[in-house]
Scaffold this motif. Structure first.
Motif, PDB file in Angstrom:
ATOM      1  N   ILE A   4       0.860  -1.182   0.000  1.00 55.79           N
ATOM      2  CA  ILE A   4       0.000   0.000   0.000  1.00 55.79           C
ATOM      3  C   ILE A   4       0.896   1.231   0.000  1.00 55.79           C
ATOM      4  O   ILE A   4       1.946   1.243   0.646  1.00 55.79           O
ATOM      5  CB  ILE A   4      -0.966  -0.011   1.212  1.00 55.79           C
ATOM      6  N   ASP A   5       0.514   2.237  -0.748  1.00 54.52           N
ATOM      7  CA  ASP A   5       1.277   3.476  -0.826  1.00 54.52           C
ATOM      8  C   ASP A   5       0.659   4.496   0.122  1.00 54.52           C
ATOM      9  O   ASP A   5      -0.552   4.720   0.085  1.00 54.52           O
ATOM     10  CB  ASP A   5       1.277   4.019  -2.251  1.00 54.52           C
ATOM     11  N   VAL A   6       1.511   5.082   0.971  1.00 55.87           N
ATOM     12  CA  VAL A   6       1.028   6.020   1.986  1.00 55.87           C
ATOM     13  C   VAL A   6       1.785   7.339   1.902  1.00 55.87           C
ATOM     14  O   VAL A   6       2.938   7.385   1.495  1.00 55.87           O
ATOM     15  CB  VAL A   6       1.159   5.452   3.418  1.00 55.87           C
ATOM     16  N   ASP A   7       1.107   8.388   2.312  1.00 51.17           N
ATOM     17  CA  ASP A   7       1.703   9.714   2.429  1.00 51.17           C
ATOM     18  C   ASP A   7       2.058   9.917   3.898  1.00 51.17           C
ATOM     19  O   ASP A   7       1.178   9.866   4.755  1.00 51.17           O
ATOM     20  CB  ASP A   7       0.713  10.774   1.961  1.00 51.17           C
ATOM     21  N   VAL A   8       3.342  10.102   4.187  1.00 48.64           N
ATOM     22  CA  VAL A   8       3.803  10.288   5.559  1.00 48.64           C
ATOM     23  C   VAL A   8       4.404  11.680   5.680  1.00 48.64           C
ATOM     24  O   VAL A   8       5.276  12.054   4.903  1.00 48.64           O
ATOM     25  CB  VAL A   8       4.857   9.221   5.958  1.00 48.64           C
ATOM     26  N   GLN A   9       3.921  12.438   6.660  1.00 45.33           N
ATOM     27  CA  GLN A   9       4.413  13.789   6.916  1.00 45.33           C
ATOM     28  C   GLN A   9       4.643  13.922   8.421  1.00 45.33           C
ATOM     29  O   GLN A   9       3.734  14.261   9.169  1.00 45.33           O
ATOM     30  CB  GLN A   9       3.398  14.838   6.442  1.00 45.33           C
ATOM     31  N   LEU A  10       5.859  13.613   8.868  1.00 41.51           N
ATOM     32  CA  LEU A  10       6.201  13.687  10.287  1.00 41.51           C
ATOM     33  C   LEU A  10       7.400  14.601  10.486  1.00 41.51           C
ATOM     34  O   LEU A  10       8.417  14.454   9.800  1.00 41.51           O
ATOM     35  CB  LEU A  10       6.538  12.295  10.842  1.00 41.51           C
TER      36      LEU A  10
END
Length: 75
Positions: A4-10
């Motif tokens: 699964i492709d996810v957008d991570v912004q941490l």
């Protein structure tokens, strides 16, 4: 294997909490809008000075266990 492709912004400070073990799981949203949970230890492989920002492919075993993470594009 499922992926699964996810957008991570941490931010860097958010990642530090994960790295220290204060937080065990990461919640992110897939590109198709699903909420995804994966182990915080996965961030250690992709952590940068400014945190973790971008789109990543999560790969899971057939029984749903996290296996790997790979960057698709920086964000």
């Amino acid at each position: 294997m499922p992926s699964i492709d996810v957008d991570v912004q941490l931010s860097a400070s958010e990642c530090l909490r994960h790295y220290r073990g204060e937080v065990q799981q990461v919640y992110a949203y897939s590109l198709d809008g699903r909420r995804v949970l994966f182990p915080a230890r996965a961030l250690r492989r992709i952590l940068r000075r400014d945190g973790v920002k971008g789109v990543f492919r999560l790969v899971f075993t057939d029984d749903g266990r996290f296996e790997s993470i790979a960057e698709l594009r920086q964000g």
